[in-house]
Write a protein that holds these residues in place. Structure first.
Motif, PDB file in Angstrom:
ATOM      1  N   GLN A 234       0.822  -1.199   0.000  1.00 14.69           N
ATOM      2  CA  GLN A 234       0.000   0.000   0.000  1.00 14.69           C
ATOM      3  C   GLN A 234       0.864   1.261   0.000  1.00 14.69           C
ATOM      4  O   GLN A 234       0.560   2.241  -0.692  1.00 14.69           O
ATOM      5  N   TYR A 235       1.946   1.248   0.759  1.00 14.72           N
ATOM      6  CA  TYR A 235       2.854   2.400   0.804  1.00 14.72           C
ATOM      7  C   TYR A 235       3.512   2.618  -0.549  1.00 14.72           C
ATOM      8  O   TYR A 235       3.617   3.753  -1.031  1.00 14.72           O
ATOM      9  N   ASP A 236       3.934   1.539  -1.191  1.00 15.22           N
ATOM     10  CA  ASP A 236       4.586   1.639  -2.495  1.00 15.22           C
ATOM     11  C   ASP A 236       3.618   2.201  -3.535  1.00 15.22           C
ATOM     12  O   ASP A 236       3.983   3.080  -4.330  1.00 15.22           O
ATOM     13  N   VAL A 237       2.383   1.714  -3.542  1.00 12.12           N
ATOM     14  CA  VAL A 237       1.382   2.213  -4.485  1.00 12.12           C
ATOM     15  C   VAL A 237       1.075   3.684  -4.205  1.00 12.12           C
ATOM     16  O   VAL A 237       0.920   4.495  -5.129  1.00 12.12           O
ATOM     17  N   LEU A 238       1.009   4.046  -2.930  1.00 10.84           N
ATOM     18  CA  LEU A 238       0.767   5.439  -2.554  1.00 10.84           C
ATOM     19  C   LEU A 238       1.881   6.341  -3.076  1.00 10.84           C
ATOM     20  O   LEU A 238       1.623   7.432  -3.614  1.00 10.84           O
ATOM     21  N   LEU A 239       3.128   5.920  -2.943  1.00 13.43           N
ATOM     22  CA  LEU A 239       4.256   6.702  -3.445  1.00 13.43           C
ATOM     23  C   LEU A 239       4.187   6.862  -4.960  1.00 13.43           C
ATOM     24  O   LEU A 239       4.489   7.940  -5.496  1.00 13.43           O
ATOM     25  N   GLU A 240       3.805   5.807  -5.655  1.00 16.04           N
ATOM     26  CA  GLU A 240       3.658   5.891  -7.109  1.00 16.04           C
ATOM     27  C   GLU A 240       2.582   6.908  -7.478  1.00 16.04           C
ATOM     28  O   GLU A 240       2.739   7.680  -8.425  1.00 16.04           O
ATOM     29  N   SER A 241       1.481   6.923  -6.730  1.00 20.02           N
ATOM     30  CA  SER A 241       0.407   7.873  -6.977  1.00 20.02           C
ATOM     31  C   SER A 241       0.869   9.306  -6.716  1.00 20.02           C
ATOM     32  O   SER A 241       0.540  10.229  -7.473  1.00 20.02           O
ATOM     33  N   ILE A 242       1.662   9.492  -5.669  1.00 20.73           N
ATOM     34  CA  ILE A 242       2.203  10.815  -5.345  1.00 20.73           C
ATOM     35  C   ILE A 242       3.168  11.281  -6.431  1.00 20.73           C
ATOM     36  O   ILE A 242       3.153  12.449  -6.842  1.00 20.73           O
ATOM     37  N   ALA A 243       4.012  10.368  -6.903  1.00 18.52           N
ATOM     38  CA  ALA A 243       4.991  10.715  -7.932  1.00 18.52           C
ATOM     39  C   ALA A 243       4.304  11.179  -9.211  1.00 18.52           C
ATOM     40  O   ALA A 243       4.790  12.091  -9.903  1.00 18.52           O
ATOM     41  N   LYS A 244       3.162  10.588  -9.533  1.00 18.47           N
ATOM     42  CA  LYS A 244       2.421  10.961 -10.749  1.00 18.47           C
ATOM     43  C   LYS A 244       1.735  12.315 -10.596  1.00 18.47           C
ATOM     44  O   LYS A 244       1.617  13.061 -11.560  1.00 18.47           O
TER      45      LYS A 244
END
Length: 268
Positions: A234-244
């Protein structure tokens, strides 16, 4: 402060710390910490936390995952951890313990002893806040905590919450240590770690030669490995969403992988 031409011993540091707490700035520093509302610490519990009638013995374990998203700044990584905890706990105030090395004075850089302490970092979150606002709050809290770290006393600032010393959720960021050499031999420090306080989950983001990794230190008496692996995803997916989209409001940031979303759609 101790003279700069000698290596500070821990007993000297202790004496100096006691003098500091009685100095002119002491009341200002203590007032800063007393004015912070850390009552949210008592209610922070993850939905998949194992509920037990008696508090189990502390059983620290670690799970390591790789962070592939292009988010590498300490404040942003901490803000993302707070956003994830906010989404999971549904608590508007999120308090995370952050490690400070306690060596802000030059005389302490080469001192022998454990000077570090964990300080509470508070952020207030709402669904319509952009992620950049949480990062701003984190930067402000970090600057204030750095300034007043010597005056933090757990009993005075957090003791009324009813917790034993130790933050339920914590964070640390460790840069890759410089390579050392002696007698013509070079060597690197591999995974330095210390466990000085009890916690539920402590996220350590660490720089390595192969990029950034996340060390998920957790109490195995409260969480299964599968739960921590889910948290890491979940943290990794959240970071990907933030990066986008770093300006996205936090209530709309993604934290479910495509596989999990598909599973939920199929099952429900």
């Amino acid at each position: 402060a101790p003279a700069s031409d000698e290596v500070v011993q821990y007993v000297q540091f202790s004496e100096w710390q006691n003098e500091l707490l009685e100095g002119e700035e002491a009341e200002q520093g203590k007032t800063y910490w007393r004015e912070q509302d850390f009552s949210a610490l008592a209610g922070l519990s993850l939905p998949y936390e194992i509920k037990l009638a008696d508090r189990p013995a502390f059983s620290p374990e670690v799970f390591i995952s790789r962070l592939d998203a292009n988010v590498t700044e300490k404040a942003s990584l901490l803000a993302a951890w707070q956003v994830l905890l906010w989404r999971l706990t549904r608590q508007p105030d999120i308090v995370v313990g952050l490690a400070f090395d306690g060596r802000k004075f030059e005389e302490l850089q080469s001192g022998l002893g454990l000077f570090a302490k964990w300080l509470p970092i508070l952020s207030r979150l709402q669904a319509d806040y952009p992620f950049s606002e949480i990062v701003r709050q984190v930067h402000q809290s970090l600057n204030q905590a750095e300034t007043w770290q010597d005056y933090f006393l757990w009993e005075e600032s957090v003791g009324s919450v009813g917790l034993d010393e130790g933050h339920p959720f914590a964070f640390d960021f460790e840069t890759r240590p410089a390579q050392a050499s002696a007698a013509g031999v070079s060597f690197d420090l591999d995974q330095p770690s210390v466990c000085a306080e009890r916690f539920k989950v402590k996220l350590v983001c660490r720089e390595t030669e192969n990029g950034l990794v996340a060390e998920w230190h957790y109490d195995a008496g409260l969480f299964s490995l599968e739960s921590i692996q889910c948290l890491a995803e979940q943290y990794d997916v959240l970071l990907e969403s933030i990066a986008k989209n770093p300006e996205a409001v936090i209530g709309e940031l993604g934290m479910l992988s495509a596989g999990v979303r598909q599973q939920l759609l199929v099952e429900f």
